[in-house]
Write a protein that holds these residues in place. Structure first.
Motif, PDB file in Angstrom:
ATOM      1  N   VAL A   1     -35.144   1.351 -45.809  1.00 10.26           N
ATOM      2  CA  VAL A   1     -35.375   2.619 -46.078  1.00 10.26           C
ATOM      3  C   VAL A   1     -36.700   2.934 -46.926  1.00 10.26           C
ATOM      4  O   VAL A   1     -37.144   3.967 -46.768  1.00 10.26           O
ATOM      5  CB  VAL A   1     -34.324   2.767 -47.667  1.00 10.26           C
ATOM      6  N   VAL A   2     -37.234   1.847 -47.419  1.00 11.21           N
ATOM      7  CA  VAL A   2     -38.588   1.902 -48.048  1.00 11.21           C
ATOM      8  C   VAL A   2     -39.651   2.346 -46.893  1.00 11.21           C
ATOM      9  O   VAL A   2     -40.391   3.138 -47.231  1.00 11.21           O
ATOM     10  CB  VAL A   2     -39.093   0.523 -48.984  1.00 11.21           C
ATOM     11  N   THR A   3     -39.545   1.657 -45.854  1.00 16.14           N
ATOM     12  CA  THR A   3     -40.538   1.819 -44.641  1.00 16.14           C
ATOM     13  C   THR A   3     -40.309   3.197 -44.110  1.00 16.14           C
ATOM     14  O   THR A   3     -41.320   3.594 -43.687  1.00 16.14           O
ATOM     15  CB  THR A   3     -40.505   0.756 -43.816  1.00 16.14           C
ATOM     16  N   LEU A   4     -39.216   3.516 -44.204  1.00 16.36           N
ATOM     17  CA  LEU A   4     -38.791   4.888 -43.616  1.00 16.36           C
ATOM     18  C   LEU A   4     -39.592   6.036 -44.364  1.00 16.36           C
ATOM     19  O   LEU A   4     -40.042   6.733 -43.929  1.00 16.36           O
ATOM     20  CB  LEU A   4     -37.375   5.179 -43.365  1.00 16.36           C
TER      21      LEU A   4
ATOM     22  N   VAL B   1     -47.810  -0.739 -46.189  1.00 19.64           N
ATOM     23  CA  VAL B   1     -48.814  -0.089 -46.126  1.00 19.64           C
ATOM     24  C   VAL B   1     -50.022  -0.712 -45.705  1.00 19.64           C
ATOM     25  O   VAL B   1     -50.861  -0.309 -44.671  1.00 19.64           O
ATOM     26  CB  VAL B   1     -49.280   0.508 -47.563  1.00 19.64           C
ATOM     27  N   SER B   2     -49.876  -2.257 -45.521  1.00 22.57           N
ATOM     28  CA  SER B   2     -51.249  -2.876 -45.456  1.00 22.57           C
ATOM     29  C   SER B   2     -50.911  -3.015 -44.015  1.00 22.57           C
ATOM     30  O   SER B   2     -52.152  -2.931 -43.289  1.00 22.57           O
ATOM     31  CB  SER B   2     -51.062  -4.071 -46.111  1.00 22.57           C
ATOM     32  N   THR B   3     -49.823  -3.492 -43.195  1.00 23.04           N
ATOM     33  CA  THR B   3     -49.788  -3.711 -41.798  1.00 23.04           C
ATOM     34  C   THR B   3     -49.817  -2.605 -40.991  1.00 23.04           C
ATOM     35  O   THR B   3     -50.302  -2.536 -39.908  1.00 23.04           O
ATOM     36  CB  THR B   3     -48.517  -4.445 -41.549  1.00 23.04           C
ATOM     37  N   LYS B   4     -49.108  -1.438 -41.659  1.00 25.66           N
ATOM     38  CA  LYS B   4     -49.215  -0.370 -40.427  1.00 25.66           C
ATOM     39  C   LYS B   4     -50.115   0.565 -40.697  1.00 25.66           C
ATOM     40  O   LYS B   4     -50.403   1.531 -39.584  1.00 25.66           O
ATOM     41  CB  LYS B   4     -47.743   0.464 -40.933  1.00 25.66           C
TER      42      LYS B   4
END
Length: 291
Positions: A129-132, A175-178
């Motif tokens: 949910v957070v990443t979405l 946020v860092s990886t994507k």
């Protein structure tokens, strides 16, 4: 990555003024025009303030669209601050849940996100949910520079209150990886947030909070903030340094720039004169060390 010392905020564009409703209404009327918003951003860049720390309000998408295709504005930097809750509420009321999701998702990502969101709801896996939600918010910033992405205080402080601090790690990692960006966190309670970030392994965090000489909107009290600034490792972004006009600008800037661990100041202004004045004060009281 070093952040700019002076960041430009967006409160004035959306009728936010913590001291004067009348002034807030006047600003909201003035900035109904996109050209008026862009002109003020141009004034800021001409004064050396090229970073725009902004919410993910629908109108910011229009600003980004103009910046993206204008070579004269290629040095404009954005620090998105998410989420903008009213946007989701309005979209769901107009288009329903799936219509809103499809509206905000990156192009081509609807099926992936729907599956991610479905799995998350089914398994109570909050990470999906957070990443979405982060991906949905970042859609409007495709093609422009976003080296820092902030989580808004309405969410940060809610998560603090609920004790669900693992969400901070999830946000930071995604946020860092994507997006190859640094995570930032906005809060009304700096000391408590630092404890939470420490506990989930986020070191030397970028944290934004009210920091001013009179303790205006500094939850926990000014002494707790000064203790944290003196004794904790962080990169602090100071907002509300003028306490909505309660502190003289020269006095406010002199006080805050003398504090340790202050990396940036974020301010809002609606005129070239006020932008130039603030930039000049910061340069005078906070000179860049010579190599």
């Amino acid at each position: 990555m070093n952040m700019d010392r002076l960041l430009f905020g967006d409160n004035q564009f959306f009728g936010v003024n913590h001291m004067s409703e009348e002034k807030a209404r006047a600003q909201a009327m003035r900035f109904q025009s996109l050209d008026a918003v862009l002109s003020v951003l141009d004034y800021a860049r001409e004064a050396g303030v090229a970073t725009f720390m902004c919410t993910t309000h629908d109108r910011i998408a229009d600003v980004v669209d103009r910046v993206r295709v204008d070579p004269a504005r290629k040095n404009q930097i954005f620090y998105p601050c998410m989420p903008y809750a009213h946007k989701y509420a309005n979209a769901m009321a107009e288009s329903g849940v799936f219509g809103a999701i499809k509206q905000f998702l990156p192009d081509g990502g609807f099926l992936d996100a729907a599956m991610r969101g479905g799995r998350s709801l089914a398994s109570k896996d909050i990470e999906g949910v957070v990443t979405l939600l982060v991906d949905a918010e970042m859609k409007m910033f495709a093609g422009v520079r976003t080296p820092v992405v902030f989580l808004q205080n309405v969410v940060v402080d809610f998560l603090l209150g609920m004790g669900f601090i693992e969400a901070f790690r999830i946000f930071a990692n995604h946020v860092s990886t994507k997006y190859d960006a640094e995570p930032g966190f906005i809060t009304m309670n700096l000391p408590r947030l630092l404890d939470a970030l420490d506990s989930v392994g986020i070191e030397n965090p970028i944290v934004c909070s009210n920091i001013n000489k009179i303790g205006f909107r500094m939850c926990g009290g000014i002494d707790a903030y000064l203790d944290a600034l003196n004794n904790r490792k962080m990169r602090a972004v100071a907002m509300s340094i003028f306490a909505s006009g309660a502190i003289r600008p020269d006095e406010a800037v002199e006080w805050v720039t003398a504090l340790p661990n202050i990396e940036s100041i974020v301010f809002g202004a609606s005129s070239r004169a006020n932008i130039d004045s603030t930039a000049d004060l910061v340069r005078r009281h906070w000179p860049v060390p010579q190599p």
